[in-house]
Design a protein around this motif. Structure first.
Motif, mmCIF file in Angstrom:
data_model
loop_
_atom_site.group_PDB
_atom_site.id
_atom_site.type_symbol
_atom_site.label_atom_id
_atom_site.label_comp_id
_atom_site.label_asym_id
_atom_site.label_seq_id
_atom_site.Cartn_x
_atom_site.Cartn_y
_atom_site.Cartn_z
ATOM 1 N N ASP A 286 -9.996 6.903 6.287
ATOM 2 C CA ASP A 286 -9.635 5.538 5.705
ATOM 3 C C ASP A 286 -8.143 4.972 5.931
ATOM 4 O O ASP A 286 -7.709 3.814 5.477
ATOM 5 N N GLY A 287 -7.434 5.860 6.567
ATOM 6 C CA GLY A 287 -6.084 5.523 7.027
ATOM 7 C C GLY A 287 -5.013 6.261 5.784
ATOM 8 O O GLY A 287 -4.008 6.050 6.133
ATOM 9 N N ALA A 288 -5.383 6.859 5.018
ATOM 10 C CA ALA A 288 -4.365 7.501 4.052
ATOM 11 C C ALA A 288 -3.829 8.796 4.906
ATOM 12 O O ALA A 288 -4.415 9.139 5.791
ATOM 13 N N ARG A 289 -2.594 9.167 4.298
ATOM 14 C CA ARG A 289 -1.859 10.153 5.165
ATOM 15 C C ARG A 289 -1.098 11.018 4.168
ATOM 16 O O ARG A 289 -0.693 10.430 3.180
ATOM 17 N N LEU A 290 -1.033 12.119 4.504
ATOM 18 C CA LEU A 290 -0.647 13.243 3.658
ATOM 19 C C LEU A 290 0.551 13.713 4.476
ATOM 20 O O LEU A 290 0.046 14.508 5.606
ATOM 21 N N GLU A 291 1.572 13.991 4.165
ATOM 22 C CA GLU A 291 2.709 14.795 4.703
ATOM 23 C C GLU A 291 2.912 16.101 4.278
ATOM 24 O O GLU A 291 3.183 16.223 2.743
ATOM 25 N N VAL A 292 2.697 17.293 5.012
ATOM 26 C CA VAL A 292 3.057 18.528 4.227
ATOM 27 C C VAL A 292 4.376 19.170 4.983
ATOM 28 O O VAL A 292 4.167 18.881 5.987
ATOM 29 N N TYR B 272 -11.241 21.412 4.933
ATOM 30 C CA TYR B 272 -12.090 21.144 3.776
ATOM 31 C C TYR B 272 -12.515 19.502 3.524
ATOM 32 O O TYR B 272 -13.323 19.234 2.847
ATOM 33 N N LEU B 273 -11.362 18.883 3.850
ATOM 34 C CA LEU B 273 -11.194 17.329 3.656
ATOM 35 C C LEU B 273 -11.188 16.402 4.774
ATOM 36 O O LEU B 273 -11.276 15.340 4.925
ATOM 37 N N GLY B 274 -11.417 17.099 5.917
ATOM 38 C CA GLY B 274 -11.512 16.190 7.153
ATOM 39 C C GLY B 274 -10.243 15.624 7.562
ATOM 40 O O GLY B 274 -10.560 14.350 8.516
ATOM 41 N N GLY B 275 -9.206 16.055 7.364
ATOM 42 C CA GLY B 275 -8.060 15.464 7.970
ATOM 43 C C GLY B 275 -7.816 15.721 9.302
ATOM 44 O O GLY B 275 -8.496 16.641 9.865
ATOM 45 N N THR B 276 -6.934 14.872 9.963
ATOM 46 C CA THR B 276 -6.653 15.167 11.707
ATOM 47 C C THR B 276 -5.095 15.399 11.372
ATOM 48 O O THR B 276 -4.338 14.388 10.978
ATOM 49 N N SER B 277 -4.616 16.297 11.790
ATOM 50 C CA SER B 277 -3.140 16.806 11.911
ATOM 51 C C SER B 277 -2.570 16.181 13.254
ATOM 52 O O SER B 277 -2.979 16.343 14.334
ATOM 53 N N ASN B 278 -0.986 15.692 12.963
ATOM 54 C CA ASN B 278 -0.631 15.719 14.445
ATOM 55 C C ASN B 278 0.076 17.113 14.645
ATOM 56 O O ASN B 278 -0.283 18.146 14.109
ATOM 57 N N LYS C 255 0.964 -1.147 0.074
ATOM 58 C CA LYS C 255 -0.059 0.086 0.029
ATOM 59 C C LYS C 255 0.942 1.155 -0.061
ATOM 60 O O LYS C 255 1.957 1.189 0.703
ATOM 61 N N ILE C 256 0.549 2.357 -0.552
ATOM 62 C CA ILE C 256 1.106 3.519 -0.400
ATOM 63 C C ILE C 256 0.882 4.121 0.836
ATOM 64 O O ILE C 256 -0.113 4.181 1.721
ATOM 65 N N GLU C 257 2.250 4.266 1.680
ATOM 66 C CA GLU C 257 2.032 4.497 3.163
ATOM 67 C C GLU C 257 1.582 6.164 3.300
ATOM 68 O O GLU C 257 0.846 6.507 4.116
ATOM 69 N N HIS C 258 2.230 7.005 2.627
ATOM 70 C CA HIS C 258 1.953 8.312 2.601
ATOM 71 C C HIS C 258 2.226 9.076 1.286
ATOM 72 O O HIS C 258 3.157 8.750 0.545
ATOM 73 N N ILE C 259 1.888 10.198 1.199
ATOM 74 C CA ILE C 259 2.037 11.166 0.035
ATOM 75 C C ILE C 259 2.671 12.447 0.780
ATOM 76 O O ILE C 259 1.961 12.896 1.680
ATOM 77 N N ALA C 260 3.633 12.929 0.009
ATOM 78 C CA ALA C 260 4.222 14.157 0.746
ATOM 79 C C ALA C 260 4.122 15.351 -0.078
ATOM 80 O O ALA C 260 4.376 15.109 -1.494
ATOM 81 N N LEU C 261 3.916 16.671 0.350
ATOM 82 C CA LEU C 261 3.985 17.806 -0.590
ATOM 83 C C LEU C 261 4.611 19.007 0.215
ATOM 84 O O LEU C 261 4.307 19.189 1.071
ATOM 85 N N TYR C 262 5.743 19.401 -0.815
ATOM 86 C CA TYR C 262 6.475 20.589 -0.249
ATOM 87 C C TYR C 262 5.524 21.693 -0.357
ATOM 88 O O TYR C 262 4.860 22.108 -1.599
#
Length: 127
Positions: free
Chosen positions: A48-54, A23-29, A2-9
């Motif tokens: 759903d378990g997907a994660r995004l790193e900004v 807007y997208l219902g994420g929860t930030s650390n 599975k894709i663990e996370h996607i990162a965006l600079y």
């Protein structure tokens, strides 16, 4: 696999985090900061378990982002229904984000819209 996370600079880390939470219902650390390099990041988790790193760091090069370019084209978020696609698209438009397509049914059967958000990057909203 599975894709663990996607990162965006990004340049504006707080604004990017707030977009995905609001807007997208994420929860930030609580974020991460490396004081030696001044690298900073947040992991944003979705239902759903997907994660995004900004992420951000000093001296980022911010080239012009053409909508038709090589590389990653967009990140798609499923919101669950056509009505929710319509509502979120209208909300984002009213809040000043550029809608570049849709809402519409694509040739391959997706009901979606695309907006330009988070420093010129496309976000797809699908049912």
């Amino acid at each position: 696999m599975k894709i663990e996370h996607i990162a965006l600079y990004v340049n504006d880390l707080e604004k990017a985090r707030d977009f995905f939470v609001k807007y997208l219902g994420g929860t930030s650390n609580n974020g991460y900061h490396n004081p030696k390099t001044d690298f900073r990041s947040y992991f944003i988790s979705f239902e759903d378990g997907a994660r995004l790193e900004v992420m951000t760091k000093p001296d980022l090069k911010d080239d012009e982002k053409h909508l038709s370019r090589t590389g990653y084209a967009h990140v798609a978020f499923s919101v669950g229904s056509k009505e929710k696609v319509d509502f979120l698209t209208a909300t984002l438009k009213a809040d000043g984000y550029e809608v570049v397509s849709g809402p519409r049914t694509t040739g391959d059967g997706y009901y979606e819209s695309c907006i330009v958000a988070v420093e010129g990057n496309q976000i797809e909203i699908t049912e």
